[in-house]
Design a protein around this motif. Structure first.
Motif, short mmCIF file in Angstrom:
data_model
loop_
_atom_site.label_atom_id
_atom_site.label_comp_id
_atom_site.label_asym_id
_atom_site.label_seq_id
_atom_site.Cartn_x
_atom_site.Cartn_y
_atom_site.Cartn_z
N ASP A 174 0.86 -1.18 0.00
CA ASP A 174 0.00 0.00 0.00
C ASP A 174 0.90 1.24 0.00
O ASP A 174 1.55 1.54 1.01
CB ASP A 174 -0.91 -0.01 1.23
N SER A 204 -7.06 2.06 5.23
CA SER A 204 -7.16 1.52 6.60
C SER A 204 -8.17 0.38 6.70
O SER A 204 -8.64 0.06 7.79
CB SER A 204 -7.50 2.61 7.62
N ASP A 263 1.00 4.38 0.54
CA ASP A 263 0.31 5.51 1.18
C ASP A 263 1.16 6.79 1.13
O ASP A 263 0.62 7.89 1.00
CB ASP A 263 0.02 5.19 2.65
N HIS A 297 3.89 -1.96 3.46
CA HIS A 297 3.89 -0.55 3.11
C HIS A 297 5.32 -0.10 2.81
O HIS A 297 6.22 -0.30 3.65
CB HIS A 297 3.35 0.28 4.27
N HIS A 317 -6.99 2.87 -3.70
CA HIS A 317 -6.76 2.95 -2.25
C HIS A 317 -7.21 4.32 -1.74
O HIS A 317 -6.50 4.99 -0.99
CB HIS A 317 -5.28 2.69 -1.96
N HIS A 362 -6.46 8.76 1.27
CA HIS A 362 -6.46 7.82 2.39
C HIS A 362 -7.52 8.20 3.42
O HIS A 362 -7.37 7.96 4.62
CB HIS A 362 -5.07 7.73 3.05
ZN LIG Z 1 -3.09 2.59 3.29
#
Ligand SMILES: [Zn+2]
Length: 302
Positions: A52, A165, A54, A260, A124, A128
């Motif tokens: 992910d 999340s 992020d 991540h 995603h 976020h």
């Molecule tokens: Zn994430």
């Protein structure tokens, strides 16, 4: 925790009539398990690695402007993703990357490299955001805009979503279904893929389940201004992931992992990915695949 009281009216949960708690539980449920007798080319175990990306959005989503935290997010782009991509390439393993639209707009070249090297990119969120805190219309609009943005950056339309999340609102699954997405990878009702039911009806969306146990973040995150510190040594995290794979291989199932770039992409941790792939490749009849490929195979052969 307002969202946990939705539909509760003025009653406390211990006062809810049976119909009420049943309705809450049945909103989104696991339906039929989608577990093929074997995977592609006779494999007994499918391995689905995911990352992910992020980056800065973990800070931005709550309106944070901490320059230090944003720099940690940038590490995900500068060091995390390149280290991960190099490892995947060295083993010729394809994986799935879930990218907030804001990350994709900040780092379009990163996304193009991910696609060029044969990996999948999935939705995603926009920044976020937490779906369960959004008005329905805002959630729908953001999810569609995120898909459009990934398509324009990557040149490929995403077919799956991992909610930021792993947060689900009562609207999330209906939005995913209405968008025609093939799968979600944010829920935890099984170790195998399964049909996702919305209020008792099959949506046609497949779940490829995740678990916090198979997520690097829970073991490594720290909070500078609180007592929270990483409490699990990387070697122990490797051991947990390895045991999760061992079980999947023994049972002949699916091994899925969430990581991540800004968490695992450090010198003292990134070896976990390399070692794990080496270990898994020491087994016969293992199929490494993107989440989209696993879902398609499971749907067609279960
Ligand atoms: Zn994430």
């Amino acid at each position: 925790m307002k969202q946990t009281r939705q539909g509760g009216g003025d009653l406390e949960p211990w006062q809810w009539p049976e119909a009420q708690w049943r309705a809450v539980v049945h909103r989104v449920r696991a339906g039929r398990a989608l577990r093929p007798a074997q995977w592609q080319d006779g494999a007994r175990c499918a391995v689905a690695l995911s990352f992910d990306s992020d980056h800065e959005t973990n800070e931005l989503r709550d309106g944070g402007e901490s320059i230090g935290k944003l720099s940690q997010g940038q590490y995900g782009n500068r060091q995390g993703v390149p280290r991960i991509l190099d490892i995947l390439k060295s083993h010729d393993v394809k994986a799935s990357f879930y990218v907030p639209a804001v990350s994709a707009l900040l780092y379009p070249d990163e996304q193009r490299r991910v696609i060029d090297e044969g990996h999948e990119i999935g939705i995603h969120g926009w920044i976020h955001e937490r779906n369960s805190l959004l008005p329905h219309e805002a959630e729908r609009e953001l999810q569609m805009r995120a898909a459009d943005t990934l398509q324009s950056v990557c040149g490929v339309r995403p077919v799956g979503i991992r909610t930021p999340s792993w947060d689900f609102s009562p609207s999330t699954l209906a939005i995913t279904r209405d968008m025609g997405l093939e799968y979600d990878s944010s829920l935890m009702a099984d170790v195998d893929c399964y049909e996702l039911m919305l209020n008792g009806e099959n949506t046609g969306v497949v779940e490829l389940p995740v678990e916090w146990i198979r997520d690097d973040a829970v073991y490594f995150i720290m909070n500078r201004f609180a007592g929270l510190r990483p409490y699990t040594p990387p070697s122990d995290v490797f051991d947990i992931f390895k045991r999760e794979f061992d079980g999947a291989y023994r049972e002949g199932g699916l091994f899925q992992l969430t990581m991540h770039p800004h968490i695992i992409g450090y010198r003292s941790r990134v070896w976990i990915i390399d070692e794990l792939i080496r270990y898994i490749k020491g087994h016969e009849r293992v199929w490494f695949a993107t989440h989209a490929d696993v879902v398609r195979y499971a749907r067609a052969h279960a």
